[in-house]
Design a protein around this motif. Structure first.
Motif, PDB file in Angstrom:
ATOM      1  N   VAL A 262       0.886  -1.159   0.154  1.00  0.00           N
ATOM      2  CA  VAL A 262      -0.031   0.057   0.156  1.00  0.00           C
ATOM      3  C   VAL A 262       1.037   1.156  -0.128  1.00  0.00           C
ATOM      4  O   VAL A 262       0.587   2.305  -0.843  1.00  0.00           O
ATOM      5  N   TYR A 407      -7.047  -1.411  -3.948  1.00  0.00           N
ATOM      6  CA  TYR A 407      -6.928  -0.719  -5.346  1.00  0.00           C
ATOM      7  C   TYR A 407      -8.049  -0.166  -5.943  1.00  0.00           C
ATOM      8  O   TYR A 407      -8.324   1.006  -6.488  1.00  0.00           O
ATOM      9  N   TYR A 420      -7.038   2.410   0.080  1.00  0.00           N
ATOM     10  CA  TYR A 420      -6.048   1.544   0.378  1.00  0.00           C
ATOM     11  C   TYR A 420      -6.246   1.001   1.837  1.00  0.00           C
ATOM     12  O   TYR A 420      -6.094  -0.054   2.058  1.00  0.00           O
TER      13      TYR A 420
END
Length: 458
Positions: A262, A407, A420
């Motif tokens: 992330v 995503y 995220y």
């Protein structure tokens, strides 16, 4: 560790083992906290560079630590089964293996670090800080991994207060060297965020030397005479450790790496967002030490009881640990909500970065309860030496459910970078549900196994 008869005795013993682990874990995390906060005061580029460097290092560190954590149930079960004479050999083989793994990590890092950093869309100044932060940190990899093995030995004896004392002794060292190397004090060069890597390396060497002294000279460790004999390398023992440890390490790796992934995906956003994300993640990771410490204590307690074939006692410890973890999760939610602004001010003086940090911390509240189930259950299952299914559960939950969900929310909804963090919550929740089901299966299997052995003996 010792046998307990009542629930009150179990709670008292688990708390006795767990609280020093918690302070130790907070202390170890505080080193990264010190790195991050002091780097942030040096500038946004330094904070972002340390963020990227930490995100590349943490999956490796936690994954390897997970492999070496196999030593805890191995030693705990030997002690529970009254085979203490086998412990020194196992510890030394763990030390050998840790050095070999450290060498592999350093060699791989030499070849892959530049290509990875070049593939990321970073500002040159941020890339420079990330690279040299990791180079400095690499000087402490060997002592860090060897210390992890010795810590498993110490904790397996239930002497978790010793590792707590060692960690607290090392914290001032970390702070002083961070201050000296980041800001150029006491005649040292001003290295900015890069200095945090070298400061951590120095601290890891200090921790190892102190731990060696305790194991060699202080009771109840010295009677084991761990360092009296340098055994030959035993590939079969390495295999035993790796068969148990690799699934543990990969499980932790897949959980830790989604956080790092992330952070790397955040490189599509501004330096301010990257810095804020890292600051919020760093603060919330301090609170993650609550369920993690419970999990480590449960591995010790459950491993001891399973080794002694007292499955009902092992189940009782698991139940106590999970209830306590859920209570602490509620506490963590309150802390995050109340302290989100003063916590953010520890990392930055930039109003824009501060606003981002406060919002990220709101999203951090949502995965506290999932962590409170997921992490302690992993600790219980390690006590049973059940590690393969948790590995698969982590892979599926974090990389098939969590990351794709994050995503999507980040790129196709109004959540932007916060999407995220929604993905992180999805992954943690899925893993917690998978592992809860697995726990029931393993407990019932072990109960039947012990009953059959008892009937056979009678």
């Amino acid at each position: 560790m010792y046998e307990t008869k009542t629930w009150r005795e179990k709670i008292r013993l688990l708390m006795f083992v767990m609280w020093p682990i918690l302070i130790t874990q907070v202390g170890l995390t505080a080193m990264n906290f010190i790195d991050t906060t002091m780097s942030g005061q040096a500038g946004a580029d330094d904070l972002a560079g340390v963020a990227i460097g930490s995100s590349l290092w943490m999956p490796v560190f936690t994954g390897v630590t997970g492999v070496l954590l196999a030593m805890t149930p191995i030693i705990s079960q030997k002690i529970g089964a009254k085979r203490a004479e086998e412990v020194p050999f196992s510890v030394i083989q763990g030390v050998y293996l840790s050095i070999a793994i450290a060498a592999i990590v350093i060699i791989l890092g030499y070849f892959v670090l530049d290509p990875i950093l070049q593939a990321m869309s970073l500002e040159d100044s941020v890339r420079h800080v990330a690279k040299h932060y990791l180079i400095g940190l690499a000087l402490g990899i060997v002592p860090l991994f060897v210390y992890t093995v010795l810590r498993c030995f110490i904790d397996s004896l239930g002497q978790t207060r010793v590792t707590m004392v060692i960690t607290l002794m090392a914290l001032p060292v970390n702070f002083v060297f961070n201050y000296a190397l980041i800001f150029g004090r006491f005649g040292f060069p001003e290295l900015g965020g890069i200095g945090a890597g070298y400061a951590s390396a120095v601290t890891y060497w200090v921790i190892l030397f102190i731990t060696y002294y305790y194991v060699a000279n202080v009771r109840p460790f010295s009677p084991y005479q761990v360092f009296k004999k340098l055994y030959q390398v035993s590939i079969s023992t390495w295999k035993e450790i790796l068969l148990l440890g690799l699934p543990i390490g990969m499980t932790i790796f897949f959980e830790a790496s989604i956080f790092s992934a992330v952070t790397l995906l955040m490189s599509q956003f501004t330096t301010e967002i990257i810095a804020a994300h890292q600051a919020a993640l760093n603060f919330s990771s301090l609170l993650y030490m609550l369920p993690l410490s419970i999990a480590m204590a449960l591995t010790i307690a459950v491993g001891f009881e399973v080794g002694a074939k007292r499955i009902s006692d092992a189940k009782a410890y698991g139940a106590i640990g999970m209830v306590f973890a859920l209570m602490l999760a509620l506490f963590a939610c309150v802390v995050i909500y109340v302290l989100r602004e003063p916590a953010g001010q520890l990392y930055t003086n930039d109003p824009e970065v501060l606003d981002y940090i406060k919002t990220f911390l709101i999203f951090a509240i949502f995965f506290q309860f999932s962590d409170a189930l997921n992490t302690p259950i992993q600790g219980v299952l390690r006590g049973y030496k059940d590690v393969n299914v948790p590995f698969v559960a982590a892979l599926v939950s974090f990389w098939i459910f969590g990351l794709p969900a994050g995503y999507y929310f980040a790129n196709y909804t109004f959540f932007g970078p916060y999407g995220y963090w929604i993905g992180l919550t999805v992954g943690l929740t899925a893993c917690a549900l998978f592992l809860l089901r697995r726990l029931f299966v393993v407990q019932n299997r072990e109960e039947r196994k012990v009953e059959q052995e008892t009937l056979k003996d009678s």
